[in-house]
Write an enzyme that holds these catalytic residues in place. Structure first.
Site, PDB file in Angstrom:
ATOM      1  N   HIS A 183     -20.623 -13.251 -41.800  1.00 46.70           N
ATOM      2  CA  HIS A 183     -19.790 -14.457 -41.830  1.00 46.70           C
ATOM      3  C   HIS A 183     -19.153 -14.654 -43.188  1.00 46.70           C
ATOM      4  O   HIS A 183     -19.482 -13.974 -44.171  1.00 46.70           O
ATOM      5  CB  HIS A 183     -20.616 -15.690 -41.445  1.00 46.70           C
ATOM      6  N   CYS A 199     -28.469 -13.622 -43.538  1.00 44.80           N
ATOM      7  CA  CYS A 199     -27.171 -13.211 -43.015  1.00 44.80           C
ATOM      8  C   CYS A 199     -26.404 -12.377 -44.038  1.00 44.80           C
ATOM      9  O   CYS A 199     -26.715 -12.364 -45.223  1.00 44.80           O
ATOM     10  CB  CYS A 199     -26.351 -14.431 -42.627  1.00 44.80           C
TER      11      CYS A 199
END
Length: 230
Positions: A183, A199
């Site tokens: 992301h 992440c």
């Protein structure tokens, strides 16, 4: 490379830039309490957050802030590199140790991007696929995050102050969302660092570029300590 939004009048550009950067600084302050895919150690907080930004790329529903990549180590800047590995074109390769992500191309090259990765004990490795994609996605904490911090908001709408940034690729194994994402980030200085909650984060302009290049179903291999598997 990504094109900058053109502003022909210097005074108009100065005014627009001041408004944009003010919004970004306020957004960064607003997300400080959040702990999902986004952790901001005090030693990495910048004295002048706004100095990282040089303009914006038109996007909907928000323009994508563009970063002065001259502030990054050259190895973390988006670039096309040679690739002679065994993976098929279209595969995403993430090297946790090198803090780099590559998208294998069909011509013996790969698009390479710098990334930020999970802090010690949080990084994931293995094989997954892009199960879905999101544009300016909403953010929600995992059950583990809520158990550690019950005061976390249960959702946050997409936008400049959202920890997931401009785009997100959601990683799945089979039909199961494994809760790891590739992301965007509004902390560009974290690229090349090991500080997220697991992440893989990219510059907003880079995740927007990758988003357009890969479809749902894309194979993703995440390597740590030289291995994709234990």
């Amino acid at each position: 490379m990504t094109e900058l939004m053109t502003v022909t009048r210097p005074l108009a550009w100065t005014r627009i830039r001041r408004i944009l950067l003010s919004r970004l600084v306020l957004a960064l302050v607003a997300i400080a309490p959040l702990a999902a895919c986004q952790t901001r150690p005090a030693q990495l907080a910048q004295d002048d957050d706004a100095a990282w930004y040089i303009g914006a790329k038109p996007d909907k529903p928000f323009d994508i802030p563009l970063v002065d990549t001259g502030r990054l180590d050259p190895k973390y800047r988006r670039q096309q590199v040679s690739y002679n590995g065994p993976e098929q074109p279209g595969t995403i390769l993430v090297d946790i140790d090198k803090r780099q992500l590559m998208l294998v191309q069909a011509d013996g090259t790969a698009m390479q991007y710098g990334v930020g990765v999970g802090k010690a004990g949080f990084s994931w490795k293995g094989e997954a696929r892009v199960g879905r994609k999101g544009v300016w996605p909403d953010w929600s904490p995992t059950a583990t995050m809520v158990s550690l911090n019950p005061d976390l908001p249960r959702t946050r709408k997409g936008g400049l102050d959202n920890p997931l940034g401009a785009r997100a690729l959601y990683l799945y194994q089979g039909n199961r969302d494994i809760l790891f994402r590739i992301h965007g980030t509004n902390e560009p200085w974290s690229i090349g660092e090991q500080m997220s909650s697991g992440c893989v984060r990219m510059l907003n302009e880079d995740i927007a570029d990758l988003y357009e290049r890969v479809p749902v179903g894309t194979r993703v291999l995440v390597k740590r300590s030289g291995k994709y598997r234990a």
